[in-house]
Design a protein around this motif. Structure first.
Motif, PDB file in Angstrom:
ATOM      1  N   PHE A 232       0.874  -1.174   0.000  1.00 30.14           N
ATOM      2  CA  PHE A 232       0.000   0.000   0.000  1.00 30.14           C
ATOM      3  C   PHE A 232       0.913   1.227   0.000  1.00 30.14           C
ATOM      4  O   PHE A 232       1.728   1.381   0.904  1.00 30.14           O
ATOM      5  N   GLY A 233       0.770   2.071  -1.002  1.00 37.82           N
ATOM      6  CA  GLY A 233       1.650   3.226  -1.092  1.00 37.82           C
ATOM      7  C   GLY A 233       0.896   4.502  -1.349  1.00 37.82           C
ATOM      8  O   GLY A 233      -0.260   4.494  -1.788  1.00 37.82           O
ATOM      9  N   ARG A 234       1.552   5.602  -1.056  1.00 46.44           N
ATOM     10  CA  ARG A 234       0.993   6.913  -1.317  1.00 46.44           C
ATOM     11  C   ARG A 234       2.154   7.897  -1.450  1.00 46.44           C
ATOM     12  O   ARG A 234       3.251   7.671  -0.907  1.00 46.44           O
ATOM     13  N   THR A 235       1.918   8.967  -2.147  1.00 47.14           N
ATOM     14  CA  THR A 235       2.916  10.022  -2.292  1.00 47.14           C
ATOM     15  C   THR A 235       2.457  11.250  -1.527  1.00 47.14           C
ATOM     16  O   THR A 235       1.262  11.559  -1.467  1.00 47.14           O
ATOM     17  N   GLU A 236       3.419  11.938  -0.944  1.00 47.61           N
ATOM     18  CA  GLU A 236       3.150  13.150  -0.175  1.00 47.61           C
ATOM     19  C   GLU A 236       4.211  14.188  -0.519  1.00 47.61           C
ATOM     20  O   GLU A 236       5.321  13.845  -0.949  1.00 47.61           O
ATOM     21  N   PRO A 237       3.889  15.460  -0.330  1.00 45.45           N
ATOM     22  CA  PRO A 237       4.913  16.491  -0.599  1.00 45.45           C
ATOM     23  C   PRO A 237       6.147  16.342   0.273  1.00 45.45           C
ATOM     24  O   PRO A 237       7.257  16.682  -0.146  1.00 45.45           O
ATOM     25  N   THR A 238       5.963  15.845   1.497  1.00 41.20           N
ATOM     26  CA  THR A 238       7.079  15.673   2.404  1.00 41.20           C
ATOM     27  C   THR A 238       6.720  14.599   3.422  1.00 41.20           C
ATOM     28  O   THR A 238       5.586  14.105   3.456  1.00 41.20           O
ATOM     29  N   THR A 239       7.680  14.218   4.246  1.00 43.30           N
ATOM     30  CA  THR A 239       7.411  13.253   5.306  1.00 43.30           C
ATOM     31  C   THR A 239       7.003  13.979   6.575  1.00 43.30           C
ATOM     32  O   THR A 239       7.130  15.198   6.692  1.00 43.30           O
ATOM     33  N   GLY A 240       6.529  13.243   7.553  1.00 45.28           N
ATOM     34  CA  GLY A 240       6.117  13.821   8.819  1.00 45.28           C
ATOM     35  C   GLY A 240       5.052  12.972   9.480  1.00 45.28           C
ATOM     36  O   GLY A 240       4.660  11.910   8.970  1.00 45.28           O
ATOM     37  N   ILE A 241       4.573  13.419  10.610  1.00 45.89           N
ATOM     38  CA  ILE A 241       3.587  12.669  11.368  1.00 45.89           C
ATOM     39  C   ILE A 241       2.276  12.550  10.594  1.00 45.89           C
ATOM     40  O   ILE A 241       1.685  11.467  10.489  1.00 45.89           O
ATOM     41  N   VAL A 242       1.812  13.664  10.045  1.00 42.82           N
ATOM     42  CA  VAL A 242       0.534  13.649   9.320  1.00 42.82           C
ATOM     43  C   VAL A 242       0.594  12.742   8.089  1.00 42.82           C
ATOM     44  O   VAL A 242      -0.292  11.903   7.886  1.00 42.82           O
ATOM     45  N   PRO A 243       1.625  12.848   7.223  1.00 45.26           N
ATOM     46  CA  PRO A 243       1.691  11.923   6.085  1.00 45.26           C
ATOM     47  C   PRO A 243       1.744  10.456   6.505  1.00 45.26           C
ATOM     48  O   PRO A 243       1.108   9.604   5.875  1.00 45.26           O
ATOM     49  N   PHE A 244       2.475  10.162   7.583  1.00 43.18           N
ATOM     50  CA  PHE A 244       2.554   8.773   8.015  1.00 43.18           C
ATOM     51  C   PHE A 244       1.208   8.274   8.522  1.00 43.18           C
ATOM     52  O   PHE A 244       0.793   7.152   8.226  1.00 43.18           O
ATOM     53  N   MET A 245       0.521   9.101   9.288  1.00 41.98           N
ATOM     54  CA  MET A 245      -0.798   8.689   9.780  1.00 41.98           C
ATOM     55  C   MET A 245      -1.793   8.555   8.633  1.00 41.98           C
ATOM     56  O   MET A 245      -2.730   7.746   8.702  1.00 41.98           O
ATOM     57  N   ASN A 246      -1.604   9.328   7.578  1.00 41.68           N
ATOM     58  CA  ASN A 246      -2.448   9.146   6.390  1.00 41.68           C
ATOM     59  C   ASN A 246      -2.234   7.762   5.776  1.00 41.68           C
ATOM     60  O   ASN A 246      -3.186   7.119   5.325  1.00 41.68           O
ATOM     61  N   LEU A 247      -0.975   7.314   5.769  1.00 38.33           N
ATOM     62  CA  LEU A 247      -0.690   5.974   5.262  1.00 38.33           C
ATOM     63  C   LEU A 247      -1.338   4.922   6.155  1.00 38.33           C
ATOM     64  O   LEU A 247      -1.935   3.949   5.663  1.00 38.33           O
ATOM     65  N   VAL A 248      -1.232   5.116   7.468  1.00 36.41           N
ATOM     66  CA  VAL A 248      -1.845   4.161   8.393  1.00 36.41           C
ATOM     67  C   VAL A 248      -3.352   4.110   8.182  1.00 36.41           C
ATOM     68  O   VAL A 248      -3.963   3.025   8.127  1.00 36.41           O
ATOM     69  N   ALA A 249      -3.975   5.267   8.034  1.00 40.26           N
ATOM     70  CA  ALA A 249      -5.424   5.303   7.817  1.00 40.26           C
ATOM     71  C   ALA A 249      -5.800   4.637   6.500  1.00 40.26           C
ATOM     72  O   ALA A 249      -6.838   3.967   6.401  1.00 40.26           O
ATOM     73  N   GLN A 250      -4.965   4.812   5.481  1.00 41.89           N
ATOM     74  CA  GLN A 250      -5.238   4.182   4.187  1.00 41.89           C
ATOM     75  C   GLN A 250      -5.283   2.665   4.313  1.00 41.89           C
ATOM     76  O   GLN A 250      -6.131   2.002   3.699  1.00 41.89           O
ATOM     77  N   VAL A 251      -4.380   2.109   5.126  1.00 41.54           N
ATOM     78  CA  VAL A 251      -4.329   0.646   5.287  1.00 41.54           C
ATOM     79  C   VAL A 251      -5.400   0.169   6.262  1.00 41.54           C
ATOM     80  O   VAL A 251      -6.138  -0.787   5.982  1.00 41.54           O
ATOM     81  N   MET A 252      -5.506   0.816   7.403  1.00 40.82           N
ATOM     82  CA  MET A 252      -6.388   0.335   8.464  1.00 40.82           C
ATOM     83  C   MET A 252      -7.865   0.530   8.135  1.00 40.82           C
ATOM     84  O   MET A 252      -8.730  -0.067   8.797  1.00 40.82           O
ATOM     85  N   SER A 253      -8.181   1.337   7.149  1.00 35.75           N
ATOM     86  CA  SER A 253      -9.585   1.504   6.755  1.00 35.75           C
ATOM     87  C   SER A 253     -10.055   0.414   5.793  1.00 35.75           C
ATOM     88  O   SER A 253     -11.235   0.375   5.443  1.00 35.75           O
ATOM     89  N   GLN A 254      -9.140  -0.446   5.382  1.00 36.73           N
ATOM     90  CA  GLN A 254      -9.485  -1.512   4.449  1.00 36.73           C
ATOM     91  C   GLN A 254      -9.596  -2.841   5.187  1.00 36.73           C
ATOM     92  O   GLN A 254      -9.044  -3.023   6.270  1.00 36.73           O
ATOM     93  N   GLN A 255     -10.324  -3.737   4.592  1.00 42.66           N
ATOM     94  CA  GLN A 255     -10.388  -5.098   5.104  1.00 42.66           C
ATOM     95  C   GLN A 255      -9.238  -5.907   4.500  1.00 42.66           C
ATOM     96  O   GLN A 255      -8.815  -5.633   3.391  1.00 42.66           O
ATOM     97  N   PRO A 256      -8.696  -6.860   5.248  1.00 43.01           N
ATOM     98  CA  PRO A 256      -9.154  -7.380   6.548  1.00 43.01           C
ATOM     99  C   PRO A 256      -8.571  -6.660   7.753  1.00 43.01           C
ATOM    100  O   PRO A 256      -8.778  -7.082   8.883  1.00 43.01           O
ATOM    101  N   TYR A 257      -7.842  -5.550   7.543  1.00 39.56           N
ATOM    102  CA  TYR A 257      -7.135  -4.909   8.644  1.00 39.56           C
ATOM    103  C   TYR A 257      -8.091  -4.148   9.559  1.00 39.56           C
ATOM    104  O   TYR A 257      -7.843  -4.067  10.773  1.00 39.56           O
ATOM    105  N   ALA A 258      -9.176  -3.602   9.025  1.00 36.28           N
ATOM    106  CA  ALA A 258     -10.100  -2.826   9.848  1.00 36.28           C
ATOM    107  C   ALA A 258     -10.740  -3.679  10.925  1.00 36.28           C
ATOM    108  O   ALA A 258     -10.962  -3.216  12.053  1.00 36.28           O
TER     109      ALA A 258
END
Length: 378
Positions: A232-258
């Protein structure tokens, strides 16, 4: 002459792969075996009479081994064993320790230094290279290393190795528990080459122009399901807490992880997910997520780094993109391509290998401390 010797001599005399000198000597002996005189053999072979007499006598005295060249003393050596030892000792020192303004030795530099120090009157770089090769000395090469400084290295690395083996705290993981390896690949630049890239051809590699225009840079964040081989990947303008949590939300909102019982997130100690605050932040957002940190300076234990190396080789290099959108599109397309055919990495480094590595480091440290103590005492 025995039948075996005659057969061997004929092979030597008329074989295409026989050295010329051995072929002529064999012909001399075969002529002599037919009862011909030395003068006649000399005329038929074009050799001097003394040469014919020499090889005929050698064979009569020693047989086939007599046709080989004898060992020769050769030219007296120009350098003594002391010269060689001093050159090797110099090669085993850092140039800075000798006052030479170099970062590392090369064979020509060593040869010049040997002459400058009057170790020898003159010596060639090839001679120095041959001396160093005897002991496999390569002072022009260097290898970087980093020592373990995380006091909890064994415990942290052991947890990661256990998760790769689908265990946690000595208990096997269930079917509804997953292991995610995540990290960021920073500063992927869009370099638009000033001239078109040329495709490879016969006896020609792909050609990429060195000059380019900069089109900006972005960060690529990816999460890799270790046992399902899904990215699961995504691009962001830069790294940081918010971009990383966006990646986590992208994965954890999908099944079977949710709806999973637990999802273990293996991360390094980067600023986006470092320390207890990152653990609390992840747990608060997703109660079934468990953050597991690798030891400090041990990103090699994180499998996402393997995927990033694949991305670097197959997607980013040689980096010829018109703009950032082209990078984003290619990364998304590569994720789809990779997920369609990927298989889990064959991770072979286990906790047993980890214990062996730490034991070797302990022995190395103990030996080094002993050597240092002896040197100080001397």
């Amino acid at each position: 002459m025995t039948a075996a010797e005659r057969k061997r001599l004929k092979t030597m005399a008329y074989g295409y792969k026989t050295e010329y000198r051995l072929r002529v000597r064999a012909q001399v002996v075969l002529h002599a075996a037919r009862g011909r005189s030395n003068a006649r053999v000399s005329r038929e072979t074009g050799l001097h009479l003394d040469t014919v007499r020499c090889w005929r006598g050698r064979f009569a005295e020693h047989g086939l081994p007599g046709l080989s060249d004898r060992e020769r003393s050769g030219r007296p050596p120009s350098f003594s064993a002391l010269h060689v030892a001093e050159v090797k000792a110099l090669a085993c020192q850092l140039p800075a320790e000798t006052g030479t303004p170099l970062s590392r030795w090369s064979c020509p530099e060593l040869a010049r230094e040997v002459v400058a120090r009057a170790i020898a009157g003159s010596v060639s770089a090839s001679t120095v290279r041959r001396w160093l090769a005897d002991d496999a000395l390569k002072p022009w090469q260097c290898r970087s290393w980093i020592f373990i400084r995380d006091p909890d290295f064994r415990a942290k690395a052991g947890r990661v190795m256990d998760l790769y083996a689908r265990t946690w705290g000595g208990v096997p993981l269930g079917e509804d528990e997953y292991v995610i390896s995540a990290d960021e690949k920073t500063s992927i630049q869009a370099r638009c080459r000033c001239h078109p890239t040329l495709a490879p051809g016969q006896a020609r590699a792909m050609r990429v122009n060195h000059e380019y225009d900069r089109g900006g840079a972005l960060a690529y964040l990816a999460a890799y399901d270790v046992h399902q081989a899904k990215v699961f990947g995504r691009t962001e303008p830069t790294t940081g807490i918010v971009p990383f949590m966006n990646l986590v939300a992208q994965v954890m909102s999908q099944q079977p992880y949710a709806s999973a019982k637990r999802v273990f997130w293996i991360v390094d100690n980067g600023s986006s997910h470092r320390g207890q605050k990152a653990i609390d932040r992840l747990t608060k957002a997703f109660p079934n997520a468990v953050m597991v940190h690798t030891p400090v300076h041990a990103s090699w234990t994180n499998q996402i780094e393997i995927f990033f190396s694949i991305v670097q080789r197959k997607v980013v290099s040689p980096n010829d993109f018109t703009d950032l959108n082209e990078i984003k599109d290619r990364l998304r397309a590569f994720e789809d391509r990779y997920n369609a055919m990927a298989q889990p990495f064959q991770w072979r480094f286990t906790t047993s290998d980890l214990d062996d590595l730490l034991a070797r480091l302990d022995r190395h440290t103990a030996d080094h401390q002993t050597e240092s103590s002896v040197a100080l005492a001397a």
